[in-house]
Design a protein around this motif. Structure first.
Motif: not given
Length: 459
Positions: A50-51, A95, A306, A309-310, A321, A324
């Motif tokens: 997803q990241h 990221y 990102n 997302v977190m 990560y 990712a």
């Protein structure tokens, strides 16, 4: 380096041995998965993927706008992310995607001297940022807040976005209908959908614009058939020219603001004090940018996408990560994948750039709003006014063969005008405001509130 909590251990020791959070399957209300923790591996792998999706749209748009090979850029974002996690001892989840702040100097130098000289400028930018990171690590980050208060930070971030406006128009002008479809798709998806779909509005909007362009015969597929399925990215050696430094080095101010803001955001969301890792973050991003420039990739920066997302998943595990970065690394070894990305036509790029460049500009405005910058104060007003016009009009100065463009001169104007006017106003007794640092934690605006009360009484 140790962290607070039971069973204190070096985060570097835990880098590849994250502690399972609870049963690894669920997160209790009010809790978060900390950087040194993880969920079960299937869930961690899903969040890591997803990241990748979250950073994908912006990270790939940078090489498309600059003409750099997409796979090469993706390759170095993966390497940079792993390096960043290692240097920050696994304490700061992030990221490192492509930096939009470098688009203008890359395009300008590539057009005049060639892409190899743009890579040299990227290396110079990274070296400067890494040097700042070392200074911050040993001397603290307080001096950054003094040099770059919110009015200055906001102006520099805003002027970069608005300086890019002509580039967006050049693409839109090549295929207006496709550009409008792309813009409309991005805007509608943003408000029609919640969660991850809404946050991926730019990526999905680009896909819709691409489909519209394909129906109009605007897509050239020849490169896809010629590309191999597996292979190393296309690397390039850098070249250096003194004249490029004036375009690239000022971008460091933006990278500093982005990294410091990222540290503060993660600290606020996890309840940790991460001030001591700020210098490491700056150094790691600088080193990552240097490595990218040495091989043909664009510079990197911590990605706000990102953070979203977190915040949505409440998972701040650095394990996600690592996943990712490994996924991105794998995709970078698929030349056909990069060829598909490179077929995105000008109209789609123009539509996406219109939204993205405007968003960059408005991020600077948001810094002003969040820090309650008072534009009734003539020092603040003139700082922003001069800096923005210099950047939007792209003022240019070429002393001794070194070119300083709108971003460099606008950034210098923001810092110079603010501090000179503030110094003179203090001497004359006309000073109105002591600025709250842009990187100050939430609630650190009491000084501003005191000023506001005094100023209201005076007026």
């Amino acid at each position: 380096m140790s962290v607070s909590g039971s069973g204190q251990k070096s985060q570097l020791q835990k880098f590849f041995s994250w502690r399972l959070h609870g049963d690894g399957k669920s997160i209790s209300p009010g809790e978060v998965v900390m950087p040194h923790e993880r969920l079960t591996w299937p869930r961690t792998i899903g969040i890591g993927a997803q990241h990748v999706v979250a950073m994908f749209g912006a990270t790939f748009l940078v090489p498309l706008l600059t003409g750099f090979p997409p796979n090469t850029t993706l390759f170095f974002t993966a390497i940079g992310t792993l390096l960043f996690l290692a240097i920050t001892a696994g304490r700061l989840p992030s990221y490192l995607g492509s930096s939009f702040a470098l688009i203008v100097p890359i395009v300008a130098v590539s057009a005049s001297l060639g892409p190899a000289f743009a890579l040299g400028g990227i290396i110079a930018t990274g070296a400067t940022l890494a040097s700042v990171g070392l200074i911050v690590h040993f001397a603290g980050a307080g001096w950054i807040d003094r040099v770059m208060p919110p009015i200055v930070t906001g102006a520099i971030v805003a002027l970069i976005g608005f300086n890019l406006a002509p580039a967006a128009w050049n693409w839109v002008n090549q295929a207006p209908l496709t550009a409008v479809i792309t813009i409309a798709s991005i805007l509608l998806i943003t408000v029609l959908f919640k969660g991850i779909i809404g946050r991926l509005s730019i990526l999905i909007g680009v896909l819709i614009g691409y489909a519209a362009a394909a129906l109009q015969g605007e897509v050239d597929y020849s490169a896809i058939g010629e590309a191999a399925w597996f292979g190393l990215p296309q690397f390039m050696a850098p070249q250096f020219a003194w004249s490029t430094l004036g375009l690239f080095v000022p971008v460091v101010f933006v990278l500093i603001a982005e990294n410091v803001g990222h540290v503060k955001s993660v600290a606020a969301m996890t309840g940790q004090n991460l001030d001591d890792v700020t210098g490491r973050a700056l150094f790691a991003d600088g080193l990552s940018t240097m490595i990218a420039g040495a091989g043909g990739g664009s510079g990197t920066t911590t990605y706000a996408e990102n953070i979203g997302v977190m915040a949505a998943t409440r998972v701040y595990s650095t394990a996600a990560y690592v996943v990712a970065a490994l996924v991105a690394f794998g995709l970078s070894l698929l030349p056909k994948f990069g060829a598909i990305i490179s077929t995105i036509p000008a109209g789609v790029l123009g539509g996406a750039a219109t939204v993205l460049y405007g968003m960059i500009g408005m991020l600077g405005v948001r810094i002003w709003v969040q820090n309650r910058v008072d534009f009734a104060d003539p020092v603040n007003l003139n700082t922003a006014a001069v800096a923005m016009i210099v950047a939007i009009a792209n003022y240019t100065w070429v002393p001794f063969g070194m070119e300083f463009g709108g971003i460099a001169l606008g950034s210098a104007a923001a810092i110079g005008v603010y501090h000179l006017m503030r110094w003179i106003s203090k001497l004359r007794g006309t000073n109105l405001e002591a600025a709250t640092p842009a990187s100050a934690p939430a609630g650190a605006d009491l000084e501003w509130e005191g000023y506001a009360t005094r100023h209201k009484k005076e007026s």
